[in-house]
Design an enzyme around this catalytic site. Structure first.
Site, PDB file in Angstrom:
ATOM      1  N   LYS A 175      16.693   4.788 -52.480  1.00 23.05           N
ATOM      2  CA  LYS A 175      16.746   6.111 -53.110  1.00 23.05           C
ATOM      3  C   LYS A 175      17.535   7.063 -52.229  1.00 23.05           C
ATOM      4  O   LYS A 175      17.102   7.409 -51.137  1.00 23.05           O
ATOM      5  CB  LYS A 175      15.343   6.681 -53.336  1.00 23.05           C
ATOM      6  CG  LYS A 175      15.421   7.911 -54.243  1.00 23.05           C
ATOM      7  CD  LYS A 175      14.267   8.853 -54.112  1.00 23.05           C
ATOM      8  CE  LYS A 175      14.363   9.760 -52.928  1.00 23.05           C
ATOM      9  NZ  LYS A 175      15.450  10.746 -52.993  1.00 23.05           N
ATOM     10  N   GLY A 207      14.555  10.862 -42.388  1.00 22.98           N
ATOM     11  CA  GLY A 207      14.410  12.214 -42.929  1.00 22.98           C
ATOM     12  C   GLY A 207      13.529  13.041 -42.026  1.00 22.98           C
ATOM     13  O   GLY A 207      13.446  12.792 -40.814  1.00 22.98           O
ATOM     14  N   SER A 208      12.852  13.997 -42.624  1.00 20.64           N
ATOM     15  CA  SER A 208      12.080  14.940 -41.808  1.00 20.64           C
ATOM     16  C   SER A 208      10.801  14.294 -41.266  1.00 20.64           C
ATOM     17  O   SER A 208      10.236  13.384 -41.872  1.00 20.64           O
ATOM     18  CB  SER A 208      11.714  16.163 -42.642  1.00 20.64           C
ATOM     19  OG  SER A 208      10.933  15.775 -43.744  1.00 20.64           O
ATOM     20  N   THR A 209      10.345  14.797 -40.137  1.00 21.84           N
ATOM     21  CA  THR A 209       9.101  14.307 -39.540  1.00 21.84           C
ATOM     22  C   THR A 209       7.933  14.553 -40.494  1.00 21.84           C
ATOM     23  O   THR A 209       7.024  13.732 -40.616  1.00 21.84           O
ATOM     24  CB  THR A 209       8.883  14.985 -38.182  1.00 21.84           C
ATOM     25  OG1 THR A 209       9.924  14.533 -37.307  1.00 21.84           O
ATOM     26  CG2 THR A 209       7.546  14.619 -37.558  1.00 21.84           C
ATOM     27  N   VAL A 237       7.892  14.529 -43.823  1.00 24.59           N
ATOM     28  CA  VAL A 237       7.808  13.484 -44.861  1.00 24.59           C
ATOM     29  C   VAL A 237       7.483  12.130 -44.223  1.00 24.59           C
ATOM     30  O   VAL A 237       6.736  11.332 -44.792  1.00 24.59           O
ATOM     31  CB  VAL A 237       9.104  13.439 -45.711  1.00 24.59           C
ATOM     32  CG1 VAL A 237       9.086  12.244 -46.660  1.00 24.59           C
ATOM     33  CG2 VAL A 237       9.266  14.730 -46.496  1.00 24.59           C
ATOM     34  N   GLY A 238       7.990  11.896 -43.024  1.00 25.34           N
ATOM     35  CA  GLY A 238       7.655  10.661 -42.319  1.00 25.34           C
ATOM     36  C   GLY A 238       6.151  10.515 -42.159  1.00 25.34           C
ATOM     37  O   GLY A 238       5.577   9.444 -42.347  1.00 25.34           O
ATOM     38  N   GLU A 288      12.800   6.992 -39.062  1.00 26.67           N
ATOM     39  CA  GLU A 288      13.793   7.645 -38.197  1.00 26.67           C
ATOM     40  C   GLU A 288      13.728   9.120 -38.559  1.00 26.67           C
ATOM     41  O   GLU A 288      14.142   9.503 -39.651  1.00 26.67           O
ATOM     42  CB  GLU A 288      15.162   7.013 -38.465  1.00 26.67           C
ATOM     43  CG  GLU A 288      16.117   7.202 -37.323  1.00 26.67           C
ATOM     44  CD  GLU A 288      16.888   8.472 -37.458  1.00 26.67           C
ATOM     45  OE1 GLU A 288      16.421   9.506 -36.926  1.00 26.67           O
ATOM     46  OE2 GLU A 288      17.959   8.449 -38.086  1.00 26.67           O
ATOM     47  N   CYS A 299      20.374  14.397 -36.966  1.00 29.65           N
ATOM     48  CA  CYS A 299      19.030  14.273 -36.395  1.00 29.65           C
ATOM     49  C   CYS A 299      19.064  14.238 -34.869  1.00 29.65           C
ATOM     50  O   CYS A 299      18.154  14.706 -34.218  1.00 29.65           O
ATOM     51  CB  CYS A 299      18.318  13.056 -36.956  1.00 29.65           C
ATOM     52  SG  CYS A 299      19.312  11.582 -36.870  1.00 29.65           S
ATOM     53  N   GLU A 311      13.306  22.006 -35.049  1.00 33.67           N
ATOM     54  CA  GLU A 311      14.615  21.473 -35.449  1.00 33.67           C
ATOM     55  C   GLU A 311      15.234  22.432 -36.456  1.00 33.67           C
ATOM     56  O   GLU A 311      14.670  22.670 -37.529  1.00 33.67           O
ATOM     57  CB  GLU A 311      14.389  20.098 -36.093  1.00 33.67           C
ATOM     58  CG  GLU A 311      15.663  19.419 -36.522  1.00 33.67           C
ATOM     59  CD  GLU A 311      15.415  18.008 -37.062  1.00 33.67           C
ATOM     60  OE1 GLU A 311      14.446  17.819 -37.815  1.00 33.67           O
ATOM     61  OE2 GLU A 311      16.197  17.103 -36.732  1.00 33.67           O
TER      62      GLU A 311
HETATM   63  P1  NAI Z   1      13.249  15.275 -46.494  1.00 32.56           P
HETATM   64  O1  NAI Z   1      12.614  14.539 -45.414  1.00 32.56           O
HETATM   65  O2  NAI Z   1      12.390  15.974 -47.486  1.00 32.56           O
HETATM   66  O3  NAI Z   1      14.193  14.310 -47.347  1.00 32.56           O
HETATM   67  C1  NAI Z   1      14.684  13.064 -46.950  1.00 32.56           C
HETATM   68  C2  NAI Z   1      14.518  12.059 -48.084  1.00 32.56           C
HETATM   69  O4  NAI Z   1      13.139  11.853 -48.357  1.00 32.56           O
HETATM   70  C3  NAI Z   1      15.127  12.474 -49.406  1.00 32.56           C
HETATM   71  O5  NAI Z   1      15.681  11.342 -50.021  1.00 32.56           O
HETATM   72  C4  NAI Z   1      13.932  12.964 -50.189  1.00 32.56           C
HETATM   73  O6  NAI Z   1      14.100  12.877 -51.570  1.00 32.56           O
HETATM   74  C5  NAI Z   1      12.864  12.022 -49.742  1.00 32.56           C
HETATM   75  N1  NAI Z   1      11.490  12.504 -49.879  1.00 32.56           N
HETATM   76  C6  NAI Z   1      11.026  13.769 -49.866  1.00 32.56           C
HETATM   77  N2  NAI Z   1       9.684  13.785 -50.000  1.00 32.56           N
HETATM   78  C7  NAI Z   1       9.281  12.505 -50.091  1.00 32.56           C
HETATM   79  C8  NAI Z   1       8.019  11.865 -50.218  1.00 32.56           C
HETATM   80  N3  NAI Z   1       6.896  12.559 -50.284  1.00 32.56           N
HETATM   81  N4  NAI Z   1       7.978  10.535 -50.266  1.00 32.56           N
HETATM   82  C9  NAI Z   1       9.101   9.809 -50.181  1.00 32.56           C
HETATM   83  N5  NAI Z   1      10.317  10.345 -50.066  1.00 32.56           N
HETATM   84  C10 NAI Z   1      10.418  11.678 -50.013  1.00 32.56           C
HETATM   85  O7  NAI Z   1      14.256  16.295 -45.861  1.00 32.56           O
HETATM   86  P2  NAI Z   1      14.763  17.688 -46.520  1.00 32.56           P
HETATM   87  O8  NAI Z   1      13.663  18.410 -47.178  1.00 32.56           O
HETATM   88  O9  NAI Z   1      15.931  17.352 -47.338  1.00 32.56           O
HETATM   89  O10 NAI Z   1      15.185  18.486 -45.238  1.00 32.56           O
HETATM   90  C11 NAI Z   1      14.214  19.285 -44.543  1.00 32.56           C
HETATM   91  C12 NAI Z   1      14.373  19.181 -43.060  1.00 32.56           C
HETATM   92  O11 NAI Z   1      14.174  17.848 -42.657  1.00 32.56           O
HETATM   93  C13 NAI Z   1      15.740  19.516 -42.517  1.00 32.56           C
HETATM   94  O12 NAI Z   1      15.917  20.875 -42.331  1.00 32.56           O
HETATM   95  C14 NAI Z   1      15.731  18.774 -41.227  1.00 32.56           C
HETATM   96  O13 NAI Z   1      15.068  19.531 -40.256  1.00 32.56           O
HETATM   97  C15 NAI Z   1      14.945  17.558 -41.536  1.00 32.56           C
HETATM   98  N6  NAI Z   1      15.795  16.394 -41.842  1.00 32.56           N
HETATM   99  C16 NAI Z   1      15.997  15.475 -40.877  1.00 32.56           C
HETATM  100  C17 NAI Z   1      16.824  14.409 -41.113  1.00 32.56           C
HETATM  101  C18 NAI Z   1      17.066  13.382 -40.093  1.00 32.56           C
HETATM  102  O14 NAI Z   1      18.040  12.659 -40.180  1.00 32.56           O
HETATM  103  N7  NAI Z   1      16.226  13.235 -39.123  1.00 32.56           N
HETATM  104  C19 NAI Z   1      17.544  14.243 -42.372  1.00 32.56           C
HETATM  105  C20 NAI Z   1      17.221  15.234 -43.356  1.00 32.56           C
HETATM  106  C21 NAI Z   1      16.404  16.278 -43.056  1.00 32.56           C
END
Ligand code: NAI
Length: 800
Positions: free
Chosen positions: A193, A245-247, A249-250, A267, A301, A398
């Site tokens: 996804k 993605g974000s910590t 959601v992780g 990650e 990240c 972050e």
């Molecule tokens: P996010 O963590 O919400 O999104 C990343 C992915 O997870 C997207 O594909 C999203 O649709 C999916 N997702 C969201 N909620 C989910 C859930 N409950 N279960 C499964 N998948 C889910 O990141 P977002 O909201 O786009 O960005 C917010 C902050 O997160 C950013 O400002 C940044 O600080 C951080 N971030 C860090 C990243 C990294 O590479 N470490 C990448 C993206 C965001």
């Protein structure tokens, strides 16, 4: 018209737009909307829903894609499941040919993919063209190689099965490659996804899969938002989740998968230090900052977002940096002369603005690149905040935008302290001309990636991933492949038609009071073992340990939360063990084996009281001895690698101990099980808090004397007996426990995994699998050592 001299003076040249006709035509051809890619075909969402995709630099709508529903996830997982066995049954060479074809086709479409990525994400075309897409191709080539070598290099492993992969928007196609290439090489099938902001290059990749003849269902792509992602995470047909993605959601995903038996790699975020020592090449370091925090608009990240500059050069360095920052051009990312592109979406822009305002409110001083920002779209100028305190919000949170915060330090020790003052641990960048200082600082960084006199270097051959709350698991190279493999014996067991495997026989349960030879007397009360000393349990109570027939054998201490906390403190305080030479650790393990041998008869009779035949008891003690020898031998042999990555660099992959670990022991083979877990953990330099089998703890408490007489420093092994489920939860919640091994009741795993979400410690277990602790395949081996370490990849300048 300006003269050439004017242009050279002002560096104000006209736009150099990249052509976008091919991509515009492709988007036009899909004006009716993109479907999901399931089972080799593009299909609309079952609910018929769609959502828009915008160009963040222009604020214009460029496409509509299907909104994934749980039914779509069902269909995609079913397609992946059907495809998995045939895909895994191909030879490594055949899978390599498919990966190679993907790599070749990506390379042929490089320009198209780069343009599409920039239109969708807003990153400068220079970056998507020169960095993202070439790395994508490299990733598929590299993993074509692993597919070819899988059988010879990982003979004892099998693919995990169906992998759910969820990726972010900052490197849409590159994150896809990082996830898909190793999974395919290892024989898995995939439901991926993409992020809702940036789904388009994933769909273009789906077309490439079709074009190259990848078998149907091997790769499935379902577009959607967090809810779609959550449905994928929850799906019972998925064997592994890989998330970037974000910590926040992780953490949700850790909780959602707790107890499900799904393999997990995370990650997550970071707040990585960028340390400039006073003897650094300052001009080089200034360019480093540009790449660390203004590359991809800081939406990285592992961005070097915390500048730590040594006091003596602080002013000079910041003056140079501000001059350089002033020359950066922010604007339309399709312009080849633009340095900083758009922020991915208005919501991210708002977040950056709010955090920067907070930084100012906290006393930070703001410096920003000048220049006019485009009137449409989401843009934020390169920004530097000085006068920042290490404990302020902008130094801890972050920001995920083009914003660096600068602090000073006086001594190398202080630099290390400030650098490690973070809940994250993804990366660190170190700048100095002094090789001793560089390597010494690298060793002290609590980070999964360390760049020396460089920053933001990536390669398919090197592992990437974090310590602490930056997640666990690695992506890239040999380290990353393990995330997509499981030991073959576990796979065989799981597929043995659900049959529970027969445990090694626990023979002849003795009657209560039956004569058992040298049975210890009932008044023998074992205490706990904390910090190298026997300690009375905090509760002041013990519990009666009974033989299988019901006879009371003795008392064990009833440990509680407080005892666990004391034990963790003792383990955390015994850090010198990790710094001891591997040879020293091996010597101590040999000594433990020697003392165990001297008391073999005592241990045997203890096992007999637990219902084992004397022969079986003898076998178990003998096996525990041999296991200790095995890990003593491994202590100085399970070492790192040197990855061949970029030119003029080598990447040292160093396995490092986690620090304080928790170990929950199994009930069967109470002595051998414990030894099989504790020895690899301490051989690698960890300190452990061990909770022995609740029903048969006395084999563990008998070890106190062995440990006391084996030169093992106090605090390296701590043993707390008592209610295992409760103690496990305390260990799982404890923030100073960096990793947990759970081999207790399978039913307890869910609670432990959920509780581990606090500091996101990795939890290793064999799920519900029944382990034959006597088997050198199941109960011993490199898998134990690998799970006792986390790899730090250190990029060192090397060669011409
Ligand atoms: P996010 O963590 O919400 O999104 C990343 C992915 O997870 C997207 O594909 C999203 O649709 C999916 N997702 C969201 N909620 C989910 C859930 N409950 N279960 C499964 N998948 C889910 O990141 P977002 O909201 O786009 O960005 C917010 C902050 O997160 C950013 O400002 C940044 O600080 C951080 N971030 C860090 C990243 C990294 O590479 N470490 C990448 C993206 C965001």
């Amino acid at each position: 018209m300006p003269s050439v001299r004017d242009v050279l003076n002002t560096m104000d040249y006209g736009p150099a737009p990249e052509a976008e006709t091919h991509v515009a035509d492709w988007l036009k051809a899909h004006a009716q909307g993109f479907g999901h890619f399931i089972g080799g075909a593009f299909v609309p969402s079952t609910g018929g829903g769609r959502f828009p995709v915008d160009n963040p630099a222009r604020g214009t709508r460029i496409a509509e894609v299907a909104a994934g529903t749980p039914a779509d996830i069902d269909a995609a997982v079913a397609a992946a499941r059907r495809a998995q066995a045939p895909w895994a049954a191909l030879s490594g060479h055949e899978r390599a040919r498919h990966l190679y074809a993907l790599a070749r086709t990506i390379q042929k479409r490089e320009r198209f993919l780069a343009v599409l990525e920039t239109l969708d994400n807003g990153k400068p075309i220079r970056e998507s063209r020169d960095i993202d897409v070439p790395l994508v191709a490299r990733h598929f080539y590299h993993h074509a190689g692993w597919a070819e070598m899988l059988e010879s290099e990982f003979p004892a492993y099998a693919p995990v099965g169906v992998c759910g992969q969820i990726i972010p928007w900052n490197f849409p196609l590159l994150m896809l490659a990082w996830k898909i290439a190793p999974a395919l090489a290892a024989g898995n099938t995939i439901v991926l996804k993409p992020a809702e902001f940036t789904p388009l290059t994933a769909l273009a990749f789906a077309e490439i899969c079709r074009e190259t003849g990848l078998p149907e269902g091997v790769v499935n792509i379902v577009t959607g938002d967090g809810e779609t992602g959550a449905a994928l995470v929850a799906h019972p047909g998925v064997d592994k989740i890989a998330f970037t993605g974000s910590t926040e959601v992780g953490r949700l995903i850790r909780r959602a998968t707790a107890g499900s038996g799904k393999k997990l790699s995370l990650e997550l975020g970071g707040k990585s230090p960028f340390i400039v020592f006073e003897d650094a090449d300052l001009d080089g370091a200034v360019e480093g900052v540009v790449d660390a925090i203004w590359f991809n608009g800081g939406q990285v990240c592992c961005a070097g977002s915390r500048l730590l500059v040594q006091e003596g050069i602080h002013e000079r360095f910041l003056a140079k940096l501000k001059r350089r920052m002033a020359g950066l051009v922010t604007g339309e990312p399709m312009d080849k002369s633009v340095d900083v592109g758009a922020i991915v979406a208005p919501v991210q822009l708002r977040r950056i603005r709010e955090l920067v305002a907070k930084g100012e409110a906290e006393g930070g001083v703001l410096h920003q690149a000048g220049g006019k920002l485009p009137e449409t779209g989401s843009f934020f100028p390169p920004t530097l905040i000085t006068e920042v305190e290490p404990a302020s919000t902008v130094a801890e949170v972050e920001i995920f935008g083009p914003v660096a915060v600068a602090m000073t330090f006086r001594t190398p020790a202080e630099a290390v302290q400030i650098a490690n003052h973070s809940r994250y641990g993804l990366a660190a960048s170190i700048w100095t001309e002094n090789v001793n200082l560089a390597l010494d600082t690298a060793a002290r960084m609590k980070a999964g990636v360390v760049w020396i006199n460089s920053t933001n270097l990536f390669d398919a051959g090197a592992g990437f991933g974090g310590y602490r709350e930056s997640g666990f698991g690695r992506e890239g190279g040999r380290e990353g492949l393990y995330e997509y493999l499981v030991p073959a014996w576990r796979k065989a067991q799981a597929s043995a038609s659900g049959e529970a495997r027969v445990a090694p026989p626990l023979v002849a349960v003795p009657e209560a009071g039956a004569s058992l030879g040298a049975v210890p007397t009932i008044d023998r009360t074992a205490k706990l073992y904390i910090g190298g000393r026997q300690a009375r349990p905090d509760s002041g109570y013990g519990y009666t340990v009974r033989a299988p027939g019901g006879a009371a054998l003795g008392q064990a201490g009833l440990g509680n939360r407080k005892d666990i906390r004391n034990a963790v403190e003792a383990a955390a305080g015994a850090g010198g063990w990790g710094g001891a030479s591997a040879h020293n650790r091996a010597q101590v393990l040999y000594y433990i084996a020697e003392n165990l041998a001297a008391r073999a008869a005592e241990f045997e009779s203890r096992l007999v009281t637990f219902g084992q035949e004397p022969d079986a008891a003898r076998r178990e003690v003998e096996a525990a001895l041999r296991r200790t020898f095995f890990y003593a031998a491994q202590a100085d042999k399970y070492d790192g690698r040197v990855h061949a990555t970029k030119t003029r660099h080598v990447t040292l992959a160093m396995p490092e101990p986690f620090g304080a670990m928790g170990i929950l022991c199994p009930d069967d083979a109470p002595l051998l099980g414990l030894v099989s877990l504790v020895m690899p953990a301490i051989a690698m330099g960890n300190r452990v808090v061990v909770v022995p089998s609740e029903s048969a703890p006395l084999a563990a408490t008998d070890l106190y004397q062995v440990l006391d007489t084996s030169d093992l420093p106090g605090g390296v092994v701590n043993i707390v007996t008592g209610p295992r489920a409760e103690l496990a939860k305390t260990l799982a919640e404890h923030h100073d426990v960096a990793a947990l091994w759970y081999f207790g009741e399978p039913a307890g795993l869910a609670g432990v995994e959920a509780a581990s979400a606090g500091n996101l410690k990795p939890v290793w277990s064999h799920g519900g699998a029944r382990i034959d602790w006597f088997s050198p395949v199941e109960g011993q081996g490199a898998e134990y050592l690998r799970n006792a370490t986390q790899v730090k990849n250190i990029w060192v300048p090397y060669g011409e």
